[in-house]
Each structure stands twice: as C-alpha cells, then as structure tokens.
Design an enzyme around this catalytic site. Structure first.
Site, short mmCIF file in Angstrom:
data_model
loop_
_atom_site.label_atom_id
_atom_site.label_comp_id
_atom_site.label_asym_id
_atom_site.label_seq_id
_atom_site.Cartn_x
_atom_site.Cartn_y
_atom_site.Cartn_z
N ASP A 129 0.81 -1.11 -0.14
CA ASP A 129 -0.06 0.03 0.05
C ASP A 129 0.85 1.28 -0.02
O ASP A 129 2.04 1.28 0.67
CB ASP A 129 -0.80 0.18 1.27
CG ASP A 129 -2.06 -1.02 1.32
OD1 ASP A 129 -2.40 -1.49 0.05
OD2 ASP A 129 -2.35 -1.63 2.10
N ASP A 148 -7.15 -1.18 -4.65
CA ASP A 148 -7.91 -0.84 -3.59
C ASP A 148 -8.87 0.35 -4.18
O ASP A 148 -10.12 0.30 -4.16
CB ASP A 148 -7.42 -0.27 -2.44
CG ASP A 148 -6.47 -1.28 -1.52
OD1 ASP A 148 -6.97 -2.45 -1.76
OD2 ASP A 148 -5.70 -1.10 -0.77
#
Length: 172
Positions: A129, A148
């Site tokens: 991330d 995401d």
C-alpha cells in the site's frame, strides 16, 4: 472461439487494472523506502500534505484488518475466500447479458483490483500500500493502493447504477 466485444471489454478492463496496479507497486517497492515499526520510511508529498506516497506492507485486508489472525485463518479469509468470490463474480459478469456498460466496467474493476491484491498475497505474503489522503481532518483515508482504488471505484459505480436503475423502474 471468437470473443464478443463485451467479453473483450471485460478482459481488457481486468488486465489494465491489474497491470497498472502491479507496475505502481513495483515502482514503489523499488524507489520508496519501506515504512516499518522501526523505520518511519519516506513520506513523499504528491499534493502538499493532503496527498502523500509512502511504502507500507500490509499483511491484512483493508486498513490492515485481519493482520493479527493466525496463518490458517488469514489464508482462508484473505486468499481462499476472495478467490472463490472473484471467480463467482467473474462467472456472473460473463453470464448476465443484461448488465449495462457501467456495471460491466464496475465489476471488471472490482475483479481486477481483487486479483491484483490476491496476487500480492500469493507472491509476497502481503500487499504493498502506498497512497494516503488527509484533507485536514475533514476527510482522511487509510493507506491504500491502486487495486483498492479500483475496487472502491467499482463499488461506487455499482451503487450509483443501482440507484439510477431503481429510480427508472419506480417511474414506470
């Protein structure tokens, strides 16, 4: 076997989503210092302090949820279950010929983002991330990646499409 334009559209959106996500993660892993409990890593401002890039390895799901689970549960909940759900949704998208283009795009984005994150879990045991938004306390995200973002965007498009379809049906 000749693929329909519809099938090609679905496949292209999925492949493009996976490709863009994986390229972005490779670049972050290569060029941005990893943030760990010991090392605070780099915080690269993209738009002031409102939009920041950093490198975080997430062993859980969304916002790290599930990272504290034992290995067996993590495999079931973060690998096996998502693979089954993604397979079911993919089958549904190819079979349901009544879906409009926005719904097809939304489902393909969700599938592509899901596959990209599952791939990370299989290949690396965790997901990279790297994006963070903080609009001065008015709006703040967790640290996320492009997969995401694809899943979230797909969900938003599906919700809007469902609301519009419901209003159209109610008018009839």
């Amino acid at each position: 076997m000749k693929l329909s334009k519809r099938s090609i559209f679905i496949i292209l959106v999925i492949i493009l989503t996976i490709t863009v996500d994986q390229i972005s993660k490779v670049m972050v892993r290569q060029h941005v210092d990893l943030r760990t409990e010991i090392n605070s890593g780099e915080r690269i401002p993209l738009i002031g302090d409102a939009f920041i890039m950093m490198n975080v390895e997430n062993e859980g799901a969304f916002l790290g949820m599930g990272s504290e689970l034992n290995e067996s549960l993590r495999i079931i909940l973060l690998l096996i279950l998502p693979i089954l759900v993604l397979g079911y949704v993919l089958r549904y998208v190819f079979k349901d010929k009544t879906l409009n283009n926005w719904s097809l795009f939304a489902f393909a984005s969700i599938i592509g983002g899901g596959i990209a994150n599952v791939f990370d879990r299989i290949a690396f045991g965790k997901v990279t991330d790297f994006l963070f938004i903080d609009l001065g306390g008015v709006f703040k995200t967790g640290i996320f990646n492009l997969a995401d973002l694809s899943v979230t965007t797909g969900m938003i498009i599906l919700i809007i499409t469902m609301i519009k379809n419901k209003k159209t049906i109610e008018k009839q």
